[in-house]
Design a protein around this motif. Sequence first.
Motif, PDB file in Angstrom:
ATOM      1  N   HIS A 296       0.752  -1.008   0.030  1.00 19.77           N
ATOM      2  CA  HIS A 296       0.074  -0.040  -0.064  1.00 19.77           C
ATOM      3  C   HIS A 296       0.780   1.367  -0.108  1.00 19.77           C
ATOM      4  O   HIS A 296       1.896   1.347   0.692  1.00 19.77           O
ATOM      5  N   PRO A 297       0.526   2.425  -0.727  1.00 17.91           N
ATOM      6  CA  PRO A 297       1.067   3.576  -0.716  1.00 17.91           C
ATOM      7  C   PRO A 297       1.575   4.043   0.515  1.00 17.91           C
ATOM      8  O   PRO A 297       2.511   4.809   0.677  1.00 17.91           O
ATOM      9  N   LEU A 298       0.563   3.895   1.497  1.00 16.55           N
ATOM     10  CA  LEU A 298       0.706   4.626   2.763  1.00 16.55           C
ATOM     11  C   LEU A 298       1.720   3.763   3.846  1.00 16.55           C
ATOM     12  O   LEU A 298       2.301   4.223   4.759  1.00 16.55           O
ATOM     13  N   ALA A 299       2.218   2.399   3.291  1.00 13.02           N
ATOM     14  CA  ALA A 299       3.160   1.669   4.168  1.00 13.02           C
ATOM     15  C   ALA A 299       4.434   2.331   4.090  1.00 13.02           C
ATOM     16  O   ALA A 299       5.079   2.079   5.044  1.00 13.02           O
TER      17      ALA A 299
ATOM     18  N   ARG B 206       5.241   5.456   4.231  1.00  9.30           N
ATOM     19  CA  ARG B 206       4.874   6.801   4.843  1.00  9.30           C
ATOM     20  C   ARG B 206       5.154   7.045   6.496  1.00  9.30           C
ATOM     21  O   ARG B 206       4.447   6.053   7.048  1.00  9.30           O
ATOM     22  N   GLU B 207       5.598   8.050   7.027  1.00  9.12           N
ATOM     23  CA  GLU B 207       5.661   7.963   8.619  1.00  9.12           C
ATOM     24  C   GLU B 207       4.778   9.294   8.852  1.00  9.12           C
ATOM     25  O   GLU B 207       4.669  10.209   8.151  1.00  9.12           O
ATOM     26  N   ASP B 208       4.342   9.196  10.235  1.00  5.81           N
ATOM     27  CA  ASP B 208       3.710  10.221  10.846  1.00  5.81           C
ATOM     28  C   ASP B 208       2.455  10.741  10.052  1.00  5.81           C
ATOM     29  O   ASP B 208       2.472  11.958   9.582  1.00  5.81           O
ATOM     30  N   LEU B 209       1.635   9.777   9.827  1.00  4.64           N
ATOM     31  CA  LEU B 209       0.386  10.272   8.982  1.00  4.64           C
ATOM     32  C   LEU B 209      -0.669  10.944  10.044  1.00  4.64           C
ATOM     33  O   LEU B 209      -0.779  10.632  11.193  1.00  4.64           O
ATOM     34  N   SER B 210      -1.403  11.750   9.545  1.00  2.00           N
ATOM     35  CA  SER B 210      -2.564  12.356  10.162  1.00  2.00           C
ATOM     36  C   SER B 210      -3.677  11.798   9.914  1.00  2.00           C
ATOM     37  O   SER B 210      -3.791  11.149   8.692  1.00  2.00           O
TER      38      SER B 210
ATOM     39  N   ASN C   1      -4.326  -5.947  -0.469  1.00  2.00           N
ATOM     40  CA  ASN C   1      -4.523  -4.615  -0.852  1.00  2.00           C
ATOM     41  C   ASN C   1      -5.937  -4.148  -1.180  1.00  2.00           C
ATOM     42  O   ASN C   1      -5.968  -3.192  -2.229  1.00  2.00           O
ATOM     43  N   MET C   2      -7.031  -4.634  -0.433  1.00  2.00           N
ATOM     44  CA  MET C   2      -8.347  -4.244  -0.765  1.00  2.00           C
ATOM     45  C   MET C   2      -8.529  -3.015   0.184  1.00  2.00           C
ATOM     46  O   MET C   2      -9.718  -2.406  -0.049  1.00  2.00           O
ATOM     47  N   GLY C   3      -7.787  -2.443   0.967  1.00  2.00           N
ATOM     48  CA  GLY C   3      -8.075  -1.568   1.836  1.00  2.00           C
ATOM     49  C   GLY C   3      -7.359  -1.646   3.218  1.00  2.00           C
ATOM     50  O   GLY C   3      -6.508  -2.411   3.608  1.00  2.00           O
ATOM     51  N   LEU C   4      -7.779  -0.629   4.253  1.00  2.00           N
ATOM     52  CA  LEU C   4      -6.974  -0.475   5.584  1.00  2.00           C
ATOM     53  C   LEU C   4      -8.110  -1.215   6.562  1.00  2.00           C
ATOM     54  O   LEU C   4      -9.188  -1.404   6.293  1.00  2.00           O
TER      55      LEU C   4
END
Length: 321
Positions: free
Chosen positions: A191-194, A196-200, A252-255
């Motif tokens: 997943h693209p967010l995997a 990234r750090e310190d997400l809001s 990868n169907m969602g969070l």
Amino acid sequence: MNTHIDTNQVTLASRSLRNVSFRQLQVFECVARLGNFTAASRELFITQPTVSMQMKKLEECLNTRLFEQVGRQVHLTYEGREFLKTCREIFACVTRFDEHISNRIDTVSGPLTLAGATTTEYFVPVLLGVFKKLYPQVTFSLSIVDRENLSRRLQDNLDDLCLIDQVPSDIEVNVIPFIKNPLVIVASSDHPLARREDLSMDAIKTETFLLRERTSGTRIALKRFLDGQEITLNIGMELSSNEALKHAVASNMGLSVLSRYCVARECERGELVELNIEGFPLMECWYIVHPKDRYMSPAAKVFLRFLQEEGAEVIENIARG
């Protein structure tokens, strides 16, 4: 041959036996053994008139003569001798039961009935495995059920102990806080967010979420958090299985939002990633619960102490993989 049984006589006999007290049996056995009312009174530390009165009541209850007195010596009638056999069999049964209970208390044995919310399936079997090595004579019955069925089991007083993440408010129970239950947001490692750090929270507002059913403890805790933040998630699917949720997220169907204990192995293997999102993990709690007036067997008491003293360390080892 007449095989007719007079039900009135049977009913009368059963009613009379129900009026016989254990103390009367003790007095009868003592008199029969010593052959003297006065000697029995001395051994039992009661007065001789009390002995006589108890035996009179016993004979009235049984509707038969148990003694024949010749001079100062008391002799048993035929019925008395037969009743003495029965009396001694009763005492032998009571003695065996007492020894059984004493041995069970000393050795910690017997059945232990447990129930847990669905997420506890990832650590309760391990707890039982550790406990079984310490107390091999304890046998287990474990039910892993959803929150509604768990509440029903509590209501019906079916289990010695329950592990639950949302304590029911409509049942009188004893509640003991057990361990923290961190709820985390997980994504597929692809997943693209995997990366990234310190997400809001704003970063995930448009993401599709796969969640447990509305009545689950995880969903209730999440709703409480979202209502406080005035945030609405995009829910694409509801599933009643943690395993199905994990597979769907890994595809990868969602969070999803799941207990950290539930996804520990998948995160360790790199199949799932715990996202570092503001406000998470949600620090919930598991509780040890049992009906308020339920008798706690020796096995249940020892297992409760084991959970309180060693359970957290066992479960933390699971979370560390």
